[in-house]
Write a protein that holds these residues in place. Structure first.
Motif, PDB file in Angstrom:
ATOM      1  N   LEU A  84       1.263   1.709  -3.064  1.00 37.59           N
ATOM      2  CA  LEU A  84       0.464   1.926  -1.862  1.00 37.59           C
ATOM      3  C   LEU A  84       0.904   3.198  -1.152  1.00 37.59           C
ATOM      4  CD1 LEU A  84      -1.709   0.947   0.116  1.00 37.59           C
ATOM      5  CD2 LEU A  84       0.100  -0.206   1.385  1.00 37.59           C
ATOM      6  N   ALA A  85       2.223   3.420  -1.090  1.00 40.04           N
ATOM      7  CA  ALA A  85       2.728   4.648  -0.479  1.00 40.04           C
ATOM      8  C   ALA A  85       2.219   5.866  -1.247  1.00 40.04           C
ATOM      9  CB  ALA A  85       4.252   4.636  -0.448  1.00 40.04           C
ATOM     10  N   ARG A  86       2.216   5.762  -2.585  1.00 43.36           N
ATOM     11  CA  ARG A  86       1.710   6.868  -3.405  1.00 43.36           C
ATOM     12  C   ARG A  86       0.224   7.094  -3.149  1.00 43.36           C
ATOM     13  NH1 ARG A  86       4.476   4.472  -8.756  1.00 43.36           N
ATOM     14  NH2 ARG A  86       6.569   5.385  -8.584  1.00 43.36           N
ATOM     15  N   GLN A  87      -0.525   5.981  -3.060  1.00 47.41           N
ATOM     16  CA  GLN A  87      -1.963   6.101  -2.810  1.00 47.41           C
ATOM     17  C   GLN A  87      -2.232   6.748  -1.458  1.00 47.41           C
ATOM     18  OE1 GLN A  87      -3.718   2.220  -3.232  1.00 47.41           O
ATOM     19  NE2 GLN A  87      -3.319   2.101  -5.428  1.00 47.41           N
ATOM     20  N   THR A  88      -1.419   6.378  -0.459  1.00 45.42           N
ATOM     21  CA  THR A  88      -1.568   6.988   0.860  1.00 45.42           C
ATOM     22  C   THR A  88      -1.334   8.485   0.779  1.00 45.42           C
ATOM     23  OG1 THR A  88      -0.824   4.946   1.934  1.00 45.42           O
ATOM     24  CG2 THR A  88      -0.749   6.960   3.250  1.00 45.42           C
ATOM     25  N   MET A  89      -0.300   8.878   0.032  1.00 46.75           N
ATOM     26  CA  MET A  89      -0.014  10.307  -0.142  1.00 46.75           C
ATOM     27  C   MET A  89      -1.147  10.990  -0.895  1.00 46.75           C
ATOM     28  SD  MET A  89       4.034  10.088  -1.169  1.00 46.75           S
ATOM     29  CE  MET A  89       5.078   8.877  -0.325  1.00 46.75           C
ATOM     30  N   ASP A  90      -1.681  10.310  -1.920  1.00 46.51           N
ATOM     31  CA  ASP A  90      -2.793  10.883  -2.689  1.00 46.51           C
ATOM     32  C   ASP A  90      -4.029  11.047  -1.805  1.00 46.51           C
ATOM     33  OD1 ASP A  90      -1.244  10.948  -4.964  1.00 46.51           O
ATOM     34  OD2 ASP A  90      -2.039   9.084  -5.797  1.00 46.51           O
ATOM     35  N   ASN A  91      -4.323  10.010  -1.004  1.00 42.46           N
ATOM     36  CA  ASN A  91      -5.480  10.076  -0.112  1.00 42.46           C
ATOM     37  C   ASN A  91      -5.356  11.206   0.892  1.00 42.46           C
ATOM     38  OD1 ASN A  91      -6.689   7.892  -1.358  1.00 42.46           O
ATOM     39  ND2 ASN A  91      -5.959   6.401   0.132  1.00 42.46           N
TER      40      ASN A  91
END
Length: 270
Positions: A84-91
Motif C-alpha cells: 500500500l505504501a508503494r502504491q501510494t508512492m506510485d500514485n
C-alpha cells in the motif's frame, strides 16, 4: 520552484522545526530540527508558518512516517502494508529522491522511539483548522491499517490516538472508518466485473456517502455534494495537500461519484 525543490535545495534552512523538521531533515541531510519561522530564502521570499508549501512539507513528512508507525503497530509490517505504501508512492508519481525520502520516513515511523504524539501535534498546528486536509490524512492512515483486510486492535488504538491528537471526535472517526471500509469494498466490486451492480454494492454505496437507504433524495444529494467538495483535489492542494497527492484525491472523488450514480440508478429501478 515546488516545495520539494526548495526542501532538497536547502533553501529553507530551519524551515519546519520540531519533530517533523527533524524527520524531514534527516532524509535530505539538512538540519531542520531547531526551527525558525519565516526564514529568508535569499530571494526576498519567506516560508511563513501556515504557508501552502510549509503545510505540504509537513503533510508529506507526517503521512509516510505515521504510515510506518501504524504498519508496525500489530508487531509486524505485512507485505500488504508495504505494498500500500508503494502504491501510494506510485500514485503520487514520486521521483527517485522523493521516493527515497518517503521510504526513509516510513522506516523512521517503525522505530520504537518514534514521537507519534509530537508529530501529530505539530501536524495539527501546521494545518491550522484545515479540517478537510486533516480528514484526508486520517483516511490515508485508516487505509494503511486496512491494507491486509483486517483492523487489528493495536492498529485501531493507534488510529484513535491519531484522531484524538488531530482533534477528531470518536464519532467522526467511526464515520471516517466506515467510509474508508465502504470505499475499499465498493472499489473492489466496481473494478472486478462488468456484471449488474449487486445489492452489496448498493449498500456500500450508501455507506460510502454516509447515508442510509432511508435517506431522502435531498439528503443523498447533500451528502454527495459535501463529500465532493471536501475531497476536491484543487481545493485540497490550495489548503496544503502536496501536489503529488492530487491523484489520491481524484480517485476518492471518482469513487464518491460512482457511488452516487449507483444509488441514483438503484432508486430509478425501485
Amino acid at each position: 520552484m515546488s516545495w520539494w525543490g526548495k526542501v532538497i535545495g536547502g533553501a529553507f534552512g530551519f524551515m519546519l522545526g520540531g519533530p517533523l523538521g527533524a524527520l524531514l531533515g534527516a532524509t535530505v541531510g539538512h538540519g531542520f530540527d531547531k526551527g525558525l519561522t519565516g526564514v529568508e530564502l535569499g530571494t526576498g521570499e519567506t516560508w511563513q508558518g501556515g504557508s501552502q508549501e510549509r503545510v505540504q512539507a509537513a503533510f508529506f513528512t507526517a503521512t509516510f512516517s505515521v504510515m510506518g508507525h501504524l504498519a508496525k503497530a500489530d508487531g509486524r509490517v505485512t507485505e500488504d502494508e508495504i505494498e500500500l505504501a508503494r502504491q501510494t508512492m506510485d500514485n503520487m508519481q514520486l521521483d527517485e529522491e522523493q521516493r527515497r525520502a518517503a521510504i526513509e520516513l516510513f522506516n523512521s515511523g517503525k522505530q520504537d522511539d518514534f514521537p507519534l504524539a509530537d508529530v501529530l501535534e505539530q501536524l495539527k498546528r501546521e494545518c491550522h483548522r484545515r479540517v478537510n486536509l486533516i480528514q484526508m490524512f486520517l483516511q490515508i492512515q485508516i487505509a494503511t491499517a486496512l491494507a491486509d483486510g483486517d483492523l487489528h486492535p493495536s492498529e485501531q488504538a493507534v488510529l484513535l490516538t491519531v484522531a484524538e491528537h488531530l482533534g477528531i471526535s470518536r464519532g467522526q472517526f467511526e464515520r471516517l472508518l466506515a467510509m474508508v471500509v465502504a470505499q475499499q469494498r465498493f472499489s473492489r466490486r466496481e473494478s472486478g466485473s462488468d456484471a449488474p451492480v449487486e445489492r452489496e454494492s448498493i449498500t456500500e454505496a450508501y455507506q460510502l456517502l454516509g447515508v442510509t437507504p432511508n435517506a431522502t433524495e435531498a439528503e443523498v444529494k447533500k451528502s454527495y455534494r459535501r463529500l465532493m467538495s471536501q475531497h476536491h483535489p484543487d481545493k485540497l492542494v490550495s489548503k496544503g495537500l502536496p501536489e503529488e497527492m492530487m491523484k489520491i484525491a481524484t480517485e476518492k472523488t471518482r469513487e464518491i461519484k460512482a457511488a452516487y450514480e449507483v444509488i441514483k440508478a438503484s432508486r430509478k429501478k425501485a
